[in-house]
Design a protein around this motif. Structure first.
Motif, short mmCIF file in Angstrom:
data_model
loop_
_atom_site.label_atom_id
_atom_site.label_comp_id
_atom_site.label_asym_id
_atom_site.label_seq_id
_atom_site.Cartn_x
_atom_site.Cartn_y
_atom_site.Cartn_z
N GLN A 645 -10.85 2.85 1.88
CA GLN A 645 -11.14 3.87 2.78
C GLN A 645 -12.09 5.23 2.29
OE1 GLN A 645 -9.67 4.00 0.61
NE2 GLN A 645 -8.05 5.75 -0.42
N TYR A 646 -12.95 4.05 0.93
CA TYR A 646 -14.28 4.91 0.43
C TYR A 646 -15.21 4.51 0.84
CZ TYR A 646 -11.31 8.03 -1.62
OH TYR A 646 -9.89 8.95 -1.54
N GLU A 688 -7.47 24.30 -2.82
CA GLU A 688 -6.70 23.80 -2.76
C GLU A 688 -5.78 23.36 -3.95
OE1 GLU A 688 -7.88 23.29 1.88
OE2 GLU A 688 -8.77 23.23 -0.20
N THR A 704 -5.43 13.08 -6.99
CA THR A 704 -5.21 13.24 -5.48
C THR A 704 -5.95 14.28 -4.49
OG1 THR A 704 -3.19 12.37 -5.83
CG2 THR A 704 -3.83 12.11 -3.39
N GLN A 705 -5.90 15.42 -5.04
CA GLN A 705 -6.33 16.47 -4.09
C GLN A 705 -7.85 16.46 -4.51
OE1 GLN A 705 -5.01 18.26 -1.94
NE2 GLN A 705 -7.45 18.92 -1.52
N LYS A 708 -9.67 14.17 -2.42
CA LYS A 708 -10.00 14.30 -0.57
C LYS A 708 -10.30 16.01 -0.48
CE LYS A 708 -4.65 14.17 0.26
NZ LYS A 708 -3.39 15.21 0.85
N ASP A 709 -11.02 16.39 -1.51
CA ASP A 709 -11.88 17.41 -1.98
C ASP A 709 -13.53 16.49 -2.45
OD1 ASP A 709 -10.35 19.87 -1.40
OD2 ASP A 709 -9.78 20.37 -3.40
N ARG A 712 -15.37 11.59 -6.77
CA ARG A 712 -14.95 10.49 -6.90
C ARG A 712 -15.19 10.07 -8.14
NH1 ARG A 712 -13.53 11.03 -2.81
NH2 ARG A 712 -14.16 10.51 -0.66
#
Length: 739
Positions: A645-646, A688, A704-705, A708-709, A712
């Motif tokens: 996905q990245y 978040e 995980t959060q 998302k922010d 890497r």
């Protein structure tokens, strides 16, 4: 009356005289030689100049396309080449008879097994010219009976004539340094006079160098051409003394100009000023008892330098000379060395030599490891990898430890508990601080010395941050207050990164205080303080003192305990920017570690601006790294570890991929790697993520959060640097721990 053998020899010699190249005449020569010896097969092995082996360039039979034989006692041709002695073997399969010649002599029966041919008997003689080995002549299977003394004499005479043909074909010289005459650097008559007058090789080289101004490189190449082996100059970054259980007498090695060295892969090399001295080579080989090694030529002064002699140089002394002095200087037993005086000159010089060698190799740590049985080993960590440098006799282990303790102001009488201290040593003309830790082991006290970085701060541009990490970190450090943590294991470059950040923030408008243990990097404009827990001046105490000194920015060397962490959080909440370090493996894990220490989740989440985790990874040598098309396994590894996905955000990821790998050259000591660079993961405290900290969520949820922010991971950053060409897949696999 002329015998048939004499006629055959005459025909062979006439044939050799007609042609200038052995290759051109071999087709006609082979049947004549086989007929002369009434034999079935023959081989002429040629010595390869840049390799320690023989190659059968001229042979009977086509079952095996190429035969390569190492010049070691483990084959008949290899033994003859090494010893320069002829052999007649009545039965090559009689292993007991071979063992009587040399304990490791074997017949390479694999060539028989690969064909229907069976070797019954052999005559094997060295091909020499001007005392230098050029190859080996091997005659196989006398049709009627066994080879006799007459055959041996004939073979040696033939080999001598073949030596002339080989010498011409290889482009060698008839005497040492004759190549210099060809280059026009010295006259033939002048060289002959020097060869007659010089008492030993060292004197000859000195005269050529001083009187005729001939450079070392030219002298070395001339020796390489003459002796037909590679030349090695003095390169301590690439070669070091080979460590083996058989300790050869130092005076014997110096007298004969022989050193046994090893390259960075620990491959042994016998270095000789006169590599045609077969008897000496056999003695060294027998004492070492190793199966595989190379033979190289070196100038006498170079050999002495490898043996630890400072040729016209300076310094605290020569390692092997000091060890030799220690080994033979006294008959004191271990008990009498228990409490040595500080004025023991050999021990003092030995410790100083170890420190200087560490600085020269750019080592980060020195390990002095005692052994229950055997000598103490001295190892150094260079580019993150430990390398054994030398050994100290067990009888002098306590003397060396005591000397280090005296220099570090530690208690030499206390050997039951660990001690920590520091010493300062002058290396390369400037003072360098060394952190010392002693640890009692079952074999005695071990010591680890860390050589601290010295000099100014590195600019942020040189940290090799990924563009997004660099942009985000620069935004974070402009905040007026809050706490920024740099985390990672010992030796991961945290202090370097923090001082690079301070260098960016260090302006006349900002008052910056730092509390460090020790102060490694100094910068003008900073107020830097050395903490001393022994007298109660801890990081927490220093931080409280700073708050009364009107700071804008505070650097705390390490958050070791709850008290320091709590004081740091309080300082950041009262309007100061606080920078600090912590020993954790990843950025999300740092949050759970601090909460486990008992920090208030609300206060910490409000105070924290960001956390930068980092490691150091070996970089490819820019001089020799080679490009190659990525394999399916490489692409699969990148896809798995970076995440499908990245991949779109990954600059340079466009199949077919071109990656780089280690090759090896003189500049990197044939390792393919030179230096290290940082890999990073930067966590930003978003709203978040702050909500998860309030709830004291797990590290996995926070990771995980954070991703998302925009965070890497270390592995993802390492792969970005693979695509940049900074490092290779192998180094990433070490960091990620996966294939």
């Amino acid at each position: 009356m002329i015998t048939n053998s004499a006629r055959q020899l005459t025909a062979i010699y006439q044939l050799l005289d007609q042609e200038q190249e052995l290759m051109a005449v071999y087709g006609q020569l082979e049947p004549l030689i086989l007929d002369l010896f009434d034999a079935e097969r023959m081989s002429i092995f040629q010595r390869r100049r840049q390799h320690q082996d023989l190659v059968a360039r001229f042979k009977t039979g086509s079952e095996v396309k190429e035969i390569k034989v190492p010049i070691t006692p483990q084959s008949i041709a290899g033994y003859v080449a090494m010893s320069q002695l002829p052999l007649v073997i009545d039965d090559p399969y009689d292993s007991q008879a071979l063992t009587e010649i040399h304990p490791r002599l074997r017949f390479q029966g694999k060539f028989d097994k690969s064909s229907s041919f069976i070797t019954r008997n052999i005559i094997c003689v060295p091909i020499l010219n001007a005392g230098v080995l050029l190859g080996v002549l091997q005659i196989i299977n006398k049709r009627h009976g066994d080879f006799n003394n007459e055959d041996l004499q004939t073979a040696q005479e033939l080999a001598e004539r073949l030596g002339d043909a080989f010498r011409f074909e290889l482009g060698g010289t008839n005497k040492p340094f004759q190549y210099l005459v060809h280059r026009g650097l010295i006259g033939e008559k002048q060289l002959d006079e020097l060869l007659q007058k010089a008492r030993d090789p060292k004197e000859l080289v000195q005269k050529l160098s001083s009187e005729f101004r001939i450079e070392e490189k030219e002298l070395g190449h001339a020796l390489s051409v003459h002796f037909q082996v590679p030349f090695i100059g003095y390169d301590p970054e690439k070669y070091h003394l080979y460590q083996s259980d058989a300790r050869l007498n130092l005076s014997y090695l110096k007298r004969n100009y022989v050193a046994v060295v090893a390259d960075v892969r620990e491959n042994p090399i016998i270095l000789m000023a006169e590599p045609n001295n077969a008897a000496l080579l056999m003695e060294i080989e027998s004492a070492l008892g190793i199966n595989s090694y190379d033979i190289n030529v070196a100038l006498p002064n170079t050999v002495l330098q490898y043996l630890g002699e400072s040729v016209g140089g300076s310094g605290p002394g020569d390692m092997d000379e000091i060890l030799d002095e220690i080994s033979s200087g006294s008959d004191e037993d271990e008990e009498s060395m228990e409490e040595p005086s500080d004025d023991a000159p050999a021990v003092v010089r030995l410790v100083s030599r170890i420190l200087h060698d560490a600085k020269r190799l750019n080592a980060s740590d020195i390990h002095i490891d005692p052994e229950k049985r055997g000598p103490t080993k001295v190892r150094m960590r260079v580019d993150g990898v430990c390398r054994e440098i030398t050994q100290i006799p067990a009888s002098h282990h306590n003397a060396v430890i005591a000397r280090i303790k005296i220099m570090s102001h530690l208690n030499i009488a206390e050997k039951r508990v660990p001690q920590d201290g520091k010493l300062a040593a002058k290396m390369g003309g400037r003072m360098v601080e060394v952190r010392v830790a002693t640890i009692p082991t079952v074999a005695g006290e071990g010591v680890v010395m860390r050589i601290l970085a010295s000099g100014g701060a590195m600019p942020m541009d040189k940290l090799n941050l990924a563009p997004q990490v660099d942009k985000t970190l620069r935004t974070m450090i402009k905040k007026p207050h809050g706490i920024i943590l740099v985390v990672g294991p010992t030796g991961s470059g945290k202090t370097t990164t923090l001082h690079a950040v301070l260098g960016e923030l260090n302006t006349p408008e900002k008052k910056i205080w730092t509390a460090e243990d020790p102060v490694e990097i100094t910068q003008s404009g900073l107020q830097q303080v050395q903490v001393s827990p022994k007298i109660g001046f801890t990081f927490a105490n220093a931080l409280r003192a700073f708050l009364r000194a009107d700071p804008d920015i505070i650097l705390i060397g390490e958050m070791r305990d709850k008290e320091t962490a709590h004081a740091g959080i309080e300082a950041s909440l009262t309007g100061h920017l606080v920078l600090s370090t912590l020993h954790t493996n990843s950025a999300p894990e740092t949050i759970t570690r601090l909460l486990d220490l008992g920090l208030d989740p609300v206060n910490f989440s409000d105070a924290c601006v960001g956390i930068l985790a980092q490691r150091l990874i070996r970089t490819l040598c820019s001089n020799c790294k080679e490009a190659y098309p990525a394999t399916e396994a490489d692409i699969g590894f990148i896809r798995r570890q970076y995440g499908e996905q990245y991949l779109d955000e990954l600059d340079g990821y466009e199949e077919p991929l071109t990656l780089y790998r280690a090759k090896g050259c003189d500049q990197c000591g044939d390792t393919g790697y030179k230096g290290r660079t940082g890999i990073h993961e930067l966590l930003s405290m978003t709203s978040e993520l702050r909500a998860l900290v309030y709830k004291e969520a797990s590290a996995a949820e926070m990771k995980t959060q954070a991703m998302k922010d925009g965070m890497r991971t270390l592995t993802q950053d390492a792969l970005y640097k693979v695509l940049k060409g900074d490092t290779d897949i192998a180094q990433v696999q070490i960091v990620s721990g996966s294939d």
